[in-house]
Motif scaffolding. Structure first.
Motif, PDB file in Angstrom:
ATOM      1  N   ILE A   1       0.833  -1.200   0.000  1.00  0.00           N
ATOM      2  CA  ILE A   1       0.000   0.000   0.000  1.00  0.00           C
ATOM      3  C   ILE A   1       0.866   1.247   0.000  1.00  0.00           C
ATOM      4  N   ALA A   2       1.929   1.242   0.819  1.00  0.00           N
ATOM      5  CA  ALA A   2       2.826   2.393   0.875  1.00  0.00           C
ATOM      6  C   ALA A   2       3.508   2.626  -0.468  1.00  0.00           C
ATOM      7  N   GLU A   3       3.946   1.558  -1.107  1.00  0.00           N
ATOM      8  CA  GLU A   3       4.613   1.691  -2.406  1.00  0.00           C
ATOM      9  C   GLU A   3       3.668   2.312  -3.436  1.00  0.00           C
ATOM     10  N   GLY A   4       2.431   1.823  -3.469  1.00  0.00           N
ATOM     11  CA  GLY A   4       1.481   2.372  -4.420  1.00  0.00           C
ATOM     12  C   GLY A   4       1.114   3.814  -4.113  1.00  0.00           C
ATOM     13  N   TRP A   5       0.910   4.117  -2.840  1.00  0.00           N
ATOM     14  CA  TRP A   5       0.529   5.482  -2.453  1.00  0.00           C
ATOM     15  C   TRP A   5       1.627   6.478  -2.838  1.00  0.00           C
TER      16      TRP A   5
ATOM     17  N   ALA B   1      -3.777   1.028  -4.481  1.00  0.00           N
ATOM     18  CA  ALA B   1      -3.384   2.097  -3.565  1.00  0.00           C
ATOM     19  C   ALA B   1      -2.995   3.355  -4.320  1.00  0.00           C
ATOM     20  N   ALA B   2      -2.316   3.197  -5.450  1.00  0.00           N
ATOM     21  CA  ALA B   2      -1.918   4.354  -6.250  1.00  0.00           C
ATOM     22  C   ALA B   2      -3.138   5.106  -6.759  1.00  0.00           C
ATOM     23  N   GLU B   3      -4.149   4.352  -7.211  1.00  0.00           N
ATOM     24  CA  GLU B   3      -5.363   5.010  -7.704  1.00  0.00           C
ATOM     25  C   GLU B   3      -6.099   5.714  -6.571  1.00  0.00           C
ATOM     26  N   VAL B   4      -6.198   5.045  -5.431  1.00  0.00           N
ATOM     27  CA  VAL B   4      -6.908   5.634  -4.295  1.00  0.00           C
ATOM     28  C   VAL B   4      -6.165   6.869  -3.787  1.00  0.00           C
ATOM     29  N   ALA B   5      -4.858   6.818  -3.799  1.00  0.00           N
ATOM     30  CA  ALA B   5      -4.076   7.981  -3.359  1.00  0.00           C
ATOM     31  C   ALA B   5      -4.374   9.205  -4.217  1.00  0.00           C
ATOM     32  N   GLY B   6      -4.681   8.978  -5.494  1.00  0.00           N
ATOM     33  CA  GLY B   6      -5.016  10.088  -6.357  1.00  0.00           C
ATOM     34  C   GLY B   6      -6.314  10.763  -5.938  1.00  0.00           C
TER      35      GLY B   6
END
Length: 370
Positions: A23-27, A361-366
């Motif tokens: 999750i951290a990597e994607g965020w 996670a990357a998408e949600v971080a956006g």
């Protein structure tokens, strides 16, 4: 943006630590300026000992004990001073049972004997209190195996010891011997189910362990017989909250005098979740399946309630999501996202668990990282 990432393990695919890292990597891929705090957690089920060892230190013991089928398995437990932290899933967890073996016959015969052996090991190491994490078990034997390992062997009317497993408890008449615990006990449970009935150990958790409807009925009836025998230890626990945890293992522990604590609440306090949330702008948690059981005391509710108390939004990333928006909001969850939906199916998400979780996670971080 200060982000606290506090997931549970994702079933048999990712440990809590691996999930937090993904999750951290994607965020950070989407929001490289975010300040990330990783806090892998557990609620008593799989990963309970690992996250406590990472957070508390202590001595990690790794003995071999009796597994769910009677074969030896390696089951770590943690010693911190005179306190022991045990994980029932390490000895008799569902991850020890391949999917092809999750059949009615298996559901009838698997045992908690190894958990009793872990308790003996903790006592022999000089511990005066044992905290037993309940959850993720393959068993529905009411803790009969544990009691047998502690010296209270379930026997039939002729005094013959019963074979391991829940089905045999239909013939239980009494215990041969007295359980030797020698420690204070804490049952750290991720659920509050009673032992018997439609919300009990067999009905709710039996099907995921291989029990068909007929086997569920058989096991529930056998546990009802065993509940009468358990009461001879001095306490009738059949209707108590968490008696149905870990296939009824909770009932045996309660009968031995254990006090119940929320597994998620206990870990929350020991590992400093509240202090982390005090400094957070958003909390991210998750597990393998965000379903109705998640709302009955599991880790996500502990993170969500802590975040809600501080006015911090809480986001859930889970392998699968079946909780509706209204139910999630009532538990303090602002939004929930499914890895399998994002990846295009369960098979795709399982093929690369860490990669697909990081992508979600990357998408949600956006959306939430502003």
């Amino acid at each position: 943006m200060r982000v606290v990432i506090a997931p549970d393990s994702f079933g048999g695919t990712l440990s809590a630590t691996a999930a937090a890292d993904a999750i951290a990597e994607g965020w950070l891929r989407a929001r490289p300026d975010a300040v990330i705090s990783r806090l892998p957690l557990a609620d008593g089920g799989t990963g309970f000992v690992d996250v406590l060892h990472a957070g508390l230190g202590g001595i990690l013991h790794e003995p071999q004990v009796t597994g769910p089928f009677g074969e030896p398995v390696r089951a770590p437990w943690l010693q911190v001073g005179e306190r022991a932290y045990l994980e029932s899933a390490a000895a008799c967890g569902l991850h020890h049972v391949p999917r092809a073996r999750r059949t009615p016959d298996t559901a009838r015969t698997v045992t908690t004997r190894g958990v009793g052996e872990l308790l003996r090991a903790a006592r022999e190491a000089g511990c005066t209190e044992a905290v037993i994490g309940l959850g993720g078990s393959a068993t529905t034997d009411g803790g009969a195996g544990l009691l047998a390992a502690l010296g209270a062997v379930p026997v039939d009317a002729t005094g013959t010891p019963l074979p391991d497993g829940g089905a045999a408890l239909a013939g239980c008449a009494r215990f041969e011997g007295v359980p030797d615990v020698g420690m204070a006990l804490v049952a750290a449970s991720d659920v509050d189910n009673p032992l018997l009935g439609p919300h009990g150990a067999a009905a709710v958790f039996g099907p995921q362990k291989g029990a068909d409807p007929a086997t569920v009925e058989e096991l529930d009836a056998a546990l009802a017989v065993f509940a009468d025998v358990l009461a001879t230890l001095g306490r009738d626990v059949r209707d108590e909250a968490a008696a149905g945890a870990a296939g009824g293992l909770g009932a045996a522990l309660l009968a031995l005098g254990a006090r119940v604590e929320s597994g998620a609440g206990l870990v929350r306090g020991l590992l400093g979740l509240d202090a982390a949330l005090d400094a957070a702008d958003v909390a991210v948690t998750g597990e393998g399946s965000f379903d109705w059981q998640s709302l009955r005391g599991k880790l996500i509710t502990a993170v969500a309630s802590g975040a809600a108390e501080r006015g911090v939004p809480c986001v859930v990333l889970a392998g699968q999501v079946t909780v509706g928006r209204r139910e999630a909001a009532a538990a303090g969850v602002d939004a929930a996202y499914s890895v399998s939906e994002h990846a295009g199916g369960v098979e795709a998400s399982m093929a690369d668990p860490a990669g697909t979780l990081a992508a979600l996670a990357a998408e949600v971080a956006g959306r939430w990282g502003r």
